[in-house]
Design a protein around this motif. Sequence first.
Motif, mmCIF file in Angstrom:
data_model
loop_
_atom_site.group_PDB
_atom_site.id
_atom_site.type_symbol
_atom_site.label_atom_id
_atom_site.label_comp_id
_atom_site.label_asym_id
_atom_site.label_seq_id
_atom_site.Cartn_x
_atom_site.Cartn_y
_atom_site.Cartn_z
ATOM 1 N N LEU A 94 0.734 -1.345 0.072
ATOM 2 C CA LEU A 94 0.108 0.010 0.105
ATOM 3 C C LEU A 94 0.914 1.329 -0.137
ATOM 4 O O LEU A 94 0.513 2.103 -0.817
ATOM 5 N N PRO A 95 1.696 1.245 0.883
ATOM 6 C CA PRO A 95 2.487 2.728 0.853
ATOM 7 C C PRO A 95 3.344 3.196 -0.387
ATOM 8 O O PRO A 95 3.670 4.192 -0.786
ATOM 9 N N GLN A 96 3.571 1.972 -1.253
ATOM 10 C CA GLN A 96 4.218 2.308 -2.501
ATOM 11 C C GLN A 96 3.113 2.894 -3.384
ATOM 12 O O GLN A 96 3.746 3.255 -4.704
ATOM 13 N N LEU A 97 2.129 2.863 -3.218
ATOM 14 C CA LEU A 97 0.898 3.209 -4.252
ATOM 15 C C LEU A 97 0.738 4.783 -4.034
ATOM 16 O O LEU A 97 0.240 5.119 -2.972
ATOM 17 N N PRO A 98 0.428 5.640 -5.221
ATOM 18 C CA PRO A 98 0.110 6.940 -4.976
ATOM 19 C C PRO A 98 -1.424 6.828 -4.215
ATOM 20 O O PRO A 98 -2.138 6.001 -4.432
ATOM 21 N N ALA A 99 -1.552 8.006 -3.372
ATOM 22 C CA ALA A 99 -2.831 8.108 -2.307
ATOM 23 C C ALA A 99 -3.977 7.958 -3.301
ATOM 24 O O ALA A 99 -4.966 7.412 -2.761
ATOM 25 N N ASN A 100 -4.045 8.600 -4.186
ATOM 26 C CA ASN A 100 -5.303 8.800 -5.137
ATOM 27 C C ASN A 100 -5.507 7.774 -6.316
ATOM 28 O O ASN A 100 -6.368 8.017 -7.235
ATOM 29 N N SER A 101 -4.489 6.730 -6.130
ATOM 30 C CA SER A 101 -4.360 5.840 -7.463
ATOM 31 C C SER A 101 -5.595 4.821 -7.319
ATOM 32 O O SER A 101 -5.903 4.264 -6.230
ATOM 33 N N PRO A 102 -6.126 4.604 -8.638
ATOM 34 C CA PRO A 102 -7.188 3.533 -8.426
ATOM 35 C C PRO A 102 -6.604 2.298 -8.190
ATOM 36 O O PRO A 102 -7.263 1.348 -7.459
ATOM 37 N N GLU A 103 -5.298 1.963 -8.313
ATOM 38 C CA GLU A 103 -4.636 0.695 -7.831
ATOM 39 C C GLU A 103 -4.704 0.525 -6.265
ATOM 40 O O GLU A 103 -4.875 -0.491 -5.530
ATOM 41 N N ARG A 104 -4.476 1.840 -5.562
ATOM 42 C CA ARG A 104 -4.368 1.759 -4.267
ATOM 43 C C ARG A 104 -5.716 1.628 -3.716
ATOM 44 O O ARG A 104 -6.070 0.742 -2.715
#
Length: 118
Positions: A94-104
Amino acid sequence: ARSWGVLGEAEKPADAYAEVARLAPDDVGAQVDYAGALLALGSPEAPPSPELVAQLEKVLALDGDNPQALFHLGRAAAVQGDASGAAEYWQRLLPQLPANSPERATLQRLIEDLETKG
């Protein structure tokens, strides 16, 4: 291996990447390439193969933050009914993904689903 892939040969790239990974066991890139080739052999709906899981564990041993390994090992754990193991892998990702990304957002939903089922 790339040439075989371009030619539409599924097995041959995996064989080539397996050989490279065998010859360079400490090379993260070689290990990731082999894992990617194994992923390409499978179906997105099918559980990860034992060979893929073992390869992803090698990748994670060399690079503890590898996003591909964390995601797919979490997926493998979830398929096997190991909700806490899956959540652990995915929480590390989780911390590796941008805060507002759809993947997160998707990953957070997967984690929440594990928590409600478990």
